[in-house]
Scaffold this active site. Structure first.
Site, PDB file in Angstrom:
ATOM      1  NE  ARG A 252      -4.090  -1.327   0.033  1.00 57.46           N
ATOM      2  CZ  ARG A 252      -4.303  -2.583  -0.705  1.00 57.46           C
ATOM      3  NH1 ARG A 252      -3.509  -2.830  -1.471  1.00 57.46           N
ATOM      4  NH2 ARG A 252      -5.509  -3.234  -0.450  1.00 57.46           N
TER       5      ARG A 252
ATOM      6  CD  GLU B 130      -2.298   3.697  -5.353  1.00 55.86           C
ATOM      7  OE1 GLU B 130      -3.480   3.067  -5.823  1.00 55.86           O
ATOM      8  OE2 GLU B 130      -1.261   2.969  -5.201  1.00 55.86           O
TER       9      GLU B 130
ATOM     10  CG  HIS C 168      -2.462  -0.329  -7.115  1.00 52.05           C
ATOM     11  ND1 HIS C 168      -2.949   0.253  -5.675  1.00 52.05           N
ATOM     12  CD2 HIS C 168      -2.180  -1.600  -6.514  1.00 52.05           C
ATOM     13  CE1 HIS C 168      -3.222  -0.618  -4.888  1.00 52.05           C
ATOM     14  NE2 HIS C 168      -2.880  -2.059  -5.040  1.00 52.05           N
TER      15      HIS C 168
END
Length: 376
Positions: free
Chosen positions: A203, A232, A249
């Site tokens: 993360r 994000e 990601h």
């Protein structure tokens, strides 16, 4: 039943059409009004599912096609009697392929032997545990930090300080919670060993992005791979420019992992509703484009390692695509981040590959099996 689902979840009709009507929506835009009359809510990590979204709705099951659950308010679910499921381990193999591909790319660029590095894996759950197993299977030196597992199991774990002191390559695989937010802050980042490689595919906020952006111009010896970003879909353009590999990601975005995630929440939903499973992932997963490779027994093991990994996944393509998207204003970059994820090209996993070795080569056979591929 009425189902509201993230439009980017694959095989929704195949798995869930028999349950009722499906309304597909952009995951970041799902609102309380959208779910008010829904019975089932199916999401990915981009949707925050909490009291504000669900209170007053009919939702009785929430499924997320992800390993992580930091976007779910589990305390509220318990209070409201809402059943839920994540998809533990669904994309673990894809993330491992990403990390290994990144290591091999850095090793080639830096002219070093990846087998000579000392690896530190922070977080040994579904993804990190699988990475540790693979690295040790290759015969590489590995240190593992996982305080919750250490407290529960004892065993061969080390502190985060030892990881930073002893490891040349550090790969992060922790969930995001209060204890791991900015786990790698300015102090720990500055303490990284000379020439260390830092890989974050967990993360974004596990690493203090602002501190890392400040440090890297002062520490050009450090090599960084980031697949996840604070804020994000807004990625830090300056930080991306300082990374050796930067991606939006997608570390776990193998086709196998995506479909496995849908299958897992389907199975959980069937259990909650007391319905029999009528669909199997095996019957829906397409054959891979590349299913078999042949190598000679005289092949160099380092070449075999790199060739097999890159035949399945090469992170340099995703890095190039992401860098080309980092143009325009903030809105354009956010849209590009999501577009790259939504239209991600088909990618398979290395454990779906069969390798035929021509001749007797037990060392090569062991290497192939350590990667997770089959030998014939």
């Amino acid at each position: 039943m009425h189902i509201v689902a993230d439009e980017n979840i694959p095989l929704l009709d195949e798995f869930f059409a028999a349950f009722g009507s499906i309304r597909r929506l952009p995951g970041r835009g799902i609102s309380a009004a959208d779910v008010r009359d829904a019975d089932l809510l199916l999401v990915r990590s981009v949707t925050q599912v909490n009291r504000a979204l669900l209170e007053g709705s009919r939702v009785r099951f929430v499924g997320t096609c992800t390993i992580g659950t930091d976007h779910l308010d589990l305390d509220y679910f318990a209070e409201a009697g809402i059943a839920w499921s994540s998809a533990p381990g669904c994309n673990a193999r894809g993330v491992v392929d990403y990390v290994l591909g990144s290591v091999l790319t850095l090793a080639e660029r830096e002219g070093v032997d990846p087998a000579a590095r000392v690896y530190g894996v922070v977080g040994a759950g579904q993804v990190g545990g699988r990475l540790v197993h693979l690295l040790r299977g290759l015969g590489w030196q590995v240190r593992v930090c996982d305080p919750p597992r250490q407290a529960a199991e004892g065993g061969d774990f080390v502190s985060l300080e030892r990881i930073i002191e002893e490891c040349d390559v550090i790969s992060l695989h922790t969930p995001l919670d209060a204890s791991t937010r900015h786990l790698f802050d300015a102090t720990r980042l500055a303490a990284l060993q000379p020439g260390a490689w830092l890989i974050n595919a967990s993360r974004g906020a596990v690493v203090d992005n602002a501190a890392l952006r400040t440090l890297l111009p002062q520490r050009p010896d450090l090599k960084v791979v980031l697949d996840v970003w604070e804020g994000e879909p807004q990625a830090d353009v300056e930080l991306a420019a300082l990374c050796q590999l930067a991606t939006p990601h997608i570390a776990g975005y193998s086709l196998d992992g995506k479909l496995r995630g849908t299958a897992q929440i389907y199975q959980a939903c069937c259990r909650v509703l007391g319905l029999p499973e009528q669909v199997s992932l095996d019957e829906l997963l397409p054959a891979p484009w590349l299913s078999e490779m042949s190598i000679d027994s005289s092949a160099d093991p380092a070449w075999v390692l790199a060739s097999l990994c890159r035949a399945v996944y090469d992170p340099r393509r995703d890095d190039a695509d992401f860098r080309r998207s980092l143009v325009g204003d903030a809105d354009a970059r956010r849209a590009a981040f999501d577009r790259l994820r939504k239209h991600y090209p088909m990618r398979r996993e290395i454990d779906g590959l069969r390798v035929r070795i021509q001749g007797d080569a037990p060392q090569l056979a062991a290497l192939v099996r350590a990667l997770g591929a089959a030998t014939t």
